[in-house]
Design an enzyme around this catalytic site. Structure first.
Site, short mmCIF file in Angstrom:
data_model
loop_
_atom_site.label_atom_id
_atom_site.label_comp_id
_atom_site.label_asym_id
_atom_site.label_seq_id
_atom_site.Cartn_x
_atom_site.Cartn_y
_atom_site.Cartn_z
CB ALA A 1 38.95 -46.40 27.09
NE ARG B 1 36.13 -33.53 20.75
CZ ARG B 1 37.17 -34.15 21.28
NH1 ARG B 1 38.18 -34.51 20.53
NH2 ARG B 1 37.19 -34.43 22.57
CB CYS C 1 48.49 -41.94 35.53
SG CYS C 1 47.68 -42.76 34.17
C1 LIG Z 1 48.03 -46.01 40.14
C2 LIG Z 1 47.99 -46.07 38.66
C3 LIG Z 1 48.99 -45.46 37.93
C4 LIG Z 1 48.96 -45.52 36.54
N1 LIG Z 1 49.95 -44.88 35.85
C5 LIG Z 1 49.91 -44.89 34.50
C6 LIG Z 1 50.88 -44.18 33.76
O1 LIG Z 1 51.77 -43.55 34.34
N2 LIG Z 1 50.82 -44.23 32.41
C7 LIG Z 1 49.84 -44.90 31.74
O2 LIG Z 1 49.81 -44.89 30.52
N3 LIG Z 1 48.88 -45.58 32.43
C8 LIG Z 1 48.91 -45.59 33.78
N4 LIG Z 1 47.94 -46.26 34.48
C9 LIG Z 1 46.91 -47.02 33.74
C10 LIG Z 1 45.73 -46.16 33.35
O3 LIG Z 1 45.19 -45.54 34.48
C11 LIG Z 1 44.70 -47.04 32.70
O4 LIG Z 1 45.27 -47.60 31.56
C12 LIG Z 1 43.45 -46.29 32.31
O5 LIG Z 1 42.78 -45.83 33.43
C13 LIG Z 1 42.52 -47.21 31.52
O6 LIG Z 1 41.33 -46.57 31.27
P1 LIG Z 1 40.02 -47.36 30.96
O7 LIG Z 1 38.99 -46.34 30.70
O8 LIG Z 1 40.27 -48.37 29.91
O9 LIG Z 1 39.69 -48.24 32.24
P2 LIG Z 1 39.47 -47.88 33.78
O10 LIG Z 1 40.26 -46.72 34.17
O11 LIG Z 1 39.67 -49.16 34.51
O12 LIG Z 1 37.95 -47.49 33.85
C14 LIG Z 1 36.93 -48.43 33.66
C15 LIG Z 1 35.69 -47.95 34.35
O13 LIG Z 1 34.62 -48.80 34.00
C16 LIG Z 1 33.84 -49.06 35.14
N5 LIG Z 1 33.13 -50.34 34.97
C17 LIG Z 1 33.63 -51.59 34.88
N6 LIG Z 1 32.66 -52.49 34.75
C18 LIG Z 1 31.49 -51.81 34.75
C19 LIG Z 1 30.13 -52.19 34.65
N7 LIG Z 1 29.76 -53.46 34.52
N8 LIG Z 1 29.19 -51.23 34.69
C20 LIG Z 1 29.54 -49.93 34.82
N9 LIG Z 1 30.80 -49.52 34.92
C21 LIG Z 1 31.78 -50.45 34.88
C22 LIG Z 1 34.85 -49.13 36.25
O14 LIG Z 1 34.25 -48.93 37.50
C23 LIG Z 1 35.78 -47.98 35.87
O15 LIG Z 1 35.34 -46.78 36.40
C24 LIG Z 1 47.93 -46.21 35.87
C25 LIG Z 1 46.94 -46.84 36.62
C26 LIG Z 1 46.95 -46.77 37.99
C27 LIG Z 1 45.87 -47.46 38.77
#
Ligand SMILES: Cc1cc2nc3c(=O)[nH]c(=O)nc-3n(C[C@H](O)[C@H](O)[C@H](O)COP(=O)(O)OP(=O)(O)OC[C@H]3O[C@@H](n4cnc5c(N)ncnc54)[C@H](O)[C@@H]3O)c2cc1C
Lengths: 74, 544
Positions: free
Chosen positions: B7, B17, B38
């Site tokens: 995200a 962009r 994933c």
């Molecule tokens: C094994 C696995 C399989 C998956 N398979 C699927 C799938 O098949 N299909 C699907 O749609 N989704 C899947 N998902 C879910 C998907 O990976 C997540 O929905 C996605 O990664 C969310 O992205 P995000 O950026 O919101 O959060 P995250 O990926 O959790 O990233 C958040 C980041 O913020 C950082 N952060 C947090 N707090 C702080 C702070 N205070 N200061 C600095 N940095 C911080 C964290 O360290 C992390 O790097 C899967 C997840 C896993 C773990």
């Protein structure tokens, strides 16, 4: 001992197992029945059938599109 | 931007962009950015061989392509929303840095939930969330240190990891607290997948709670459930995730009922100038209009794009809601779900009608076709489609996506039935699985068919007369416990045998022949006949 070869490709379940069932009725103990099938449902069916009837499933080969089995009648 | 996986990086890229002059800083406490979370299970199993393949971009590459600075190993410690700055701790240097902002995006994601049980901190107990988690697990396996593994939690992540461990010749057991794996699916569909996984050699224990984990010299040895002990030299904790909301809560940003950060259609939080996207933020369920939380990569990316647009002044198209559409591959089996399950729909107060229909993904005469089972759920009163689940070895993403699309546009079963879907033998049946399911559901809604689902049949086996109308061979191989056998072609002249029974259930392979026989018995005046929906091929309980 006789060999029966059944080409059940294209037959949908229960077609193939019905064929095997009929053939097994005609066959003698020790006879071999070879079957070629395209219906995937056959795999579970033939395993269960052999288990129930005591006939031996000697070979089961499957590819993406075809299943071949070799059965020996009890 | 706080957070740099799906995200956070998506939001940053979209802002840039739209507005090339925007000055953007992305920080993350992690060492990796923009990785494919994933893909982690497949990296563990070696299906994805290289770490490079998982990590989409390094900070340097990201900077080159997007002109955005990403700083890793930098943890945001506090937000000062009045003065508009963030304090962050440089984990390597150990000092605190200050970053001012006009607009702030929380993309802090979610963290695996770890039950507070004895032994959860032993070596060999892992969660699967970050690239380093996967690297650590894989290196244990590559060292030959793992011969038995226990996966706690039978959701998507747990199951994907289980499959991959099994592929490494590790004996895998799954312990699930709920009645079945895939807890968000309805029982009949989930059990179908569960039976399939068991057939592949994965041990599955449901309705079981992990009590503690025991180790020797700091390393895990076995886990203790309320039913048994299971030896393990690797334990994967995959019992769910929770949103990372601490920073937001500390400054009074409102959380939603799901405990994720509440946002509007444009990803704005309750404090002006602060946005939340991805797993840390709440969603709206498109069907109920109520808050829901779907921590999915698919949704996270969409939220990022919308936040980027809305921050740069474009608030035309917000995110109205999502359906929680999901899909998973388990060995060769695929299972997908969109919208509400029957259970959820009832809980939400809908009066539902459902149907289960097995069909093929391609023409039955085209080599390589596979069976897929569709469960369709609709509102009994409005006929609006509420949800669907599709499971089988064949193509399931297409029907799930078709139905997700239909639900998004408010379709009724009648609309789904008449969709003009692509057909040629290598792609579909002339009557596609989704259309067949709609036909059957409309038959039920119109009272043309009286069905019973496998769940209810199993519960009431003692009270009902089950008549297996298939051929003799099929009946011999396996049938429902207690079923009598009358082949369909003999049913009419043997109908007298059924006269004195209160309730009769006809069963065939998929439900079709039973439906035809049902119509014949109806004509003969039988009022008390029902058919097993989906036939014996979708009946996931004990057969004899
Ligand atoms: C094994 C696995 C399989 C998956 N398979 C699927 C799938 O098949 N299909 C699907 O749609 N989704 C899947 N998902 C879910 C998907 O990976 C997540 O929905 C996605 O990664 C969310 O992205 P995000 O950026 O919101 O959060 P995250 O990926 O959790 O990233 C958040 C980041 O913020 C950082 N952060 C947090 N707090 C702080 C702070 N205070 N200061 C600095 N940095 C911080 C964290 O360290 C992390 O790097 C899967 C997840 C896993 C773990």
């Amino acid at each position: 001992m006789a060999d029966f070869n059944l080409n059940c490709k294209g037959l949908q379940c229960p077609g193939p197992i019905v064929q095997v069932f009929k053939t097994a009725k005609e066959a003698q103990s020790g006879d071999i029945i070879n079957v070629k099938v395209t219906d995937r449902g056959f795999i579970k069916d033939i395993q269960a059938w052999c288990k129930k009837t005591g006939n031996e499933l000697k070979e089961l080969n499957e590819t993406e599109t075809e299943i071949q089995v070799k059965i020996q009648k009890k | 931007m706080i957070g740099a996986v799906a995200a956070g990086t998506k939001t940053a890229a979209k802002i840039k962009r739209e507005n090339a002059d925007a000055e953007i800083v992305v920080i993350t406490k992690d060492e990796h950015i923009s990785y494919a979370g994933c893909g982690l299970p497949y990296f563990i199993g070696g299906v994805i061989e290289e770490e490079k393949e998982l990590v989409v971009k390094t900070p340097q590459e990201f900077k080159q392509i997007t002109d955005i600075d990403v700083y890793t190993k930098l943890e945001a410690m506090s937000i000062h929303s009045k003065e508009k700055y963030v304090l962050a701790m440089d984990i390597l240097e150990g000092n605190v840095k200050k970053y001012s902002y006009d607009k702030l995006v929380l993309a802090t994601g979610a963290t695996p939930f770890i039950p507070q049980i004895e032994g959860a901190d032993l070596q060999g107990v892992h969660t699967v969330r970050t690239v380093n988690d996967a690297i650590n697990i894989r290196s244990l396996i590559d060292k030959g240190a793992v011969s038995k593994a226990v996966v706690v939690g039978g959701g998507f992540i747990g199951l994907e990891v289980a499959e991959n461990l099994h592929g490494k010749n590790i004996e895998v057991s799954i312990v699930e607290f709920a009645h079945h794996i895939l807890p968000s699916f309805d029982e009949e569909i989930a059990l179908y997948a569960q039976n399939y996984m068991s057939d592949q050699g994965v041990n599955i224990y449901t309705c079981e709670k992990v009590i503690s984990i025991k180790g020797e010299e700091g390393r895990v040895k076995k886990i203790i459930t309320d039913q048994r002990e299971i030896e393990a030299d690797l334990v994967i904790m995959s019992v769910g995730v929770k949103p990372n909301t601490k920073l937001a809560e500390e400054i009074g940003i409102e959380l939603g009922v799901t405990n994720a950060i509440k946002v509007n259609n444009f990803m704005e939080t309750s404090i002006e100038g602060i946005y939340a996207v991805g797993d840390c933020a709440e969603n709206v369920n498109l069907i109920t209009g109520k808050p829901a939380w779907y921590p999915m990569g698919s949704t996270a990316n969409k939220m990022g794009r919308i936040a980027g647009l809305s921050m740069t002044g474009d608030q035309k198209n917000g995110l109205k809601g999502v359906l929680g559409t999901t899909i998973v591959k388990l060995f060769k089996l695929n299972a997908g779900k969109t919208g509400l399950s029957e259970r959820e729909a009832i809980k939400q107060g809908f009066e539902v009608e459902t149907v289960i229909v097995p069909a093929n993904d391609k023409a039955h005469y085209y080599p390589g076709y596979r069976q897929i089972i569709t469960k369709l759920i609709a509102d009994k009163n409005t006929h609006k489609i509420l949800g669907a689940q599709v499971v089988g070895e064949g193509v399931v993403d297409k029907p799930i996506d078709v139905i997700a699309t239909a639900i998004t546009f408010g379709a009724k079963v009648e609309d789904l039935e008449n969709l003009d879907l692509a057909y040629a033998p290598p792609f579909s049946m002339a009557m596609a699985s989704t259309i067949l399911a709609s036909n059957a559901l409309l038959n039920k809604l119109a009272g043309r068919m009286n069905g019973i689902n496998s769940f209810e049949l199993k519960k009431r086996l003692d009270e009902l007369l089950v008549v297996d109308i298939r051929d003799e061979a099929s009946y011999l191989i396996r049938t429902i416990p207690g079923a009598i056998h009358i082949p369909s072609e003999e049913l009419i002249y043997r109908a007298d045998e059924l006269k004195n029974n209160e309730e009769i259930v006809l069963i065939c392979k998929v439900g079709k022949i039973a439906y035809l026989s049902y119509l014949k018995l109806k004509k003969l005046g039988f009022q008390n006949v029902r058919i097993l929906e989906g036939g014996i091929s979708s009946y996931p309980y004990e057969l004899v």
